[in-house]
Design an enzyme around this catalytic site. Structure first.
Site, PDB file in Angstrom:
ATOM      1  NE  ARG A 105      -2.494   8.212  -9.162  1.00  0.00           N
ATOM      2  CZ  ARG A 105      -3.093   7.740  -8.076  1.00  0.00           C
ATOM      3  NH1 ARG A 105      -2.357   7.333  -7.059  1.00  0.00           N
ATOM      4  NH2 ARG A 105      -4.401   7.676  -8.002  1.00  0.00           N
ATOM      5  CG  PHE A 118      -4.192  15.689   1.330  1.00  0.00           C
ATOM      6  CD1 PHE A 118      -4.997  14.569   1.229  1.00  0.00           C
ATOM      7  CD2 PHE A 118      -3.670  16.239   0.175  1.00  0.00           C
ATOM      8  CE1 PHE A 118      -5.276  14.005  -0.008  1.00  0.00           C
ATOM      9  CE2 PHE A 118      -3.951  15.697  -1.072  1.00  0.00           C
ATOM     10  CZ  PHE A 118      -4.762  14.573  -1.158  1.00  0.00           C
ATOM     11  CD  GLU A 131      -3.197   0.346   0.329  1.00  0.00           C
ATOM     12  OE1 GLU A 131      -2.759   1.201  -0.467  1.00  0.00           O
ATOM     13  OE2 GLU A 131      -4.403   0.208   0.538  1.00  0.00           O
ATOM     14  CG  ASP A 132      -0.911   4.788  -1.620  1.00  0.00           C
ATOM     15  OD1 ASP A 132      -1.665   4.129  -0.874  1.00  0.00           O
ATOM     16  OD2 ASP A 132      -1.360   5.623  -2.425  1.00  0.00           O
TER      17      ASP A 132
END
Length: 192
Positions: free
Chosen positions: A174, A161, A108-109
């Site tokens: 990304r 975030f 997972e990121d």
């Protein structure tokens, strides 16, 4: 001489992001995790299950940092829109390999609420793997809504975030080699 990419502010959708984790630190930590997985998976051929799209850069670097035979496959789940979790995990592209008796490493990121990884672990258990391990680049332990303890964690981070190195804002950012955090001046716009 050019200034390193991470020293520059980035702007997406009117929001400003500041440097947070530079690519050199990411590479160093990925190498450490790769060495740990190599030791832990001795005598097996682990199957890395990369959760697209965000974990792709991490999974790509991680599997190359592992010094044993390994395989990789991809699944795609969706639980975010914009800067916030929808609270629901939707499978967009599922697993096609037989994983019975295999060592699975879910890649997972980021793990924040834990909704996605909990669903994924439950889905994998139904296929009777020998064992399931979780590798996440980033872990927001303070945001967890489920009891989740990843086996391999790149960085523990606060509930802010972030974008870059696979993490996005509506598909953008990304490709950044570094990780950026939402600027303090835009903190009131954060919906995480």
């Amino acid at each position: 001489m050019d200034t390193p990419n991470c020293t520059k502010l980035k702007t997406y959708q009117g929001l400003t992001f500041e440097p947070y984790i530079e690519s050199d630190k990411i590479k160093e930590r990925v190498a450490e995790i790769g060495a740990q997985i190599t030791r832990d998976c001795e005598g097996t051929v682990p199957l890395f299950v990369c959760v697209l799209n965000g974990a792709f850069p991490f999974a790509s670097d991680l599997i190359r940092a592992v010094d044993c035979d390994a395989e990789i496959t991809f699944i795609r789940l969706k639980s975010y829109e914009g800067m916030g979790s929808t609270g629901k995990v939707k499978e967009v592209m599922g697993l096609t390999e037989n994983i019975e008796g295999r060592t699975i490493i879910l890649v997972e990121d980021i793990i924040d609420t834990g909704n996605t990884i909990v669903k994924l672990i439950d889905d994998m258990k139904a296929h009777n793997p020998a064992r399931i391990k979780v590798a996440t680049l980033l872990f927001k332990e303070d945001a967890l809504q489920h009891k989740v303890e990843p086996d391999y964690v790149g960085f523990n981070i606060p509930t802010k975030f972030i974008i870059g190195y696979g993490l996005d804002l509506d598909g953008m950012a990304r490709n950044l080699p570094d990780i950026y955090v939402l600027s303090e001046k835009d903190k009131d716009k954060e919906n995480v």
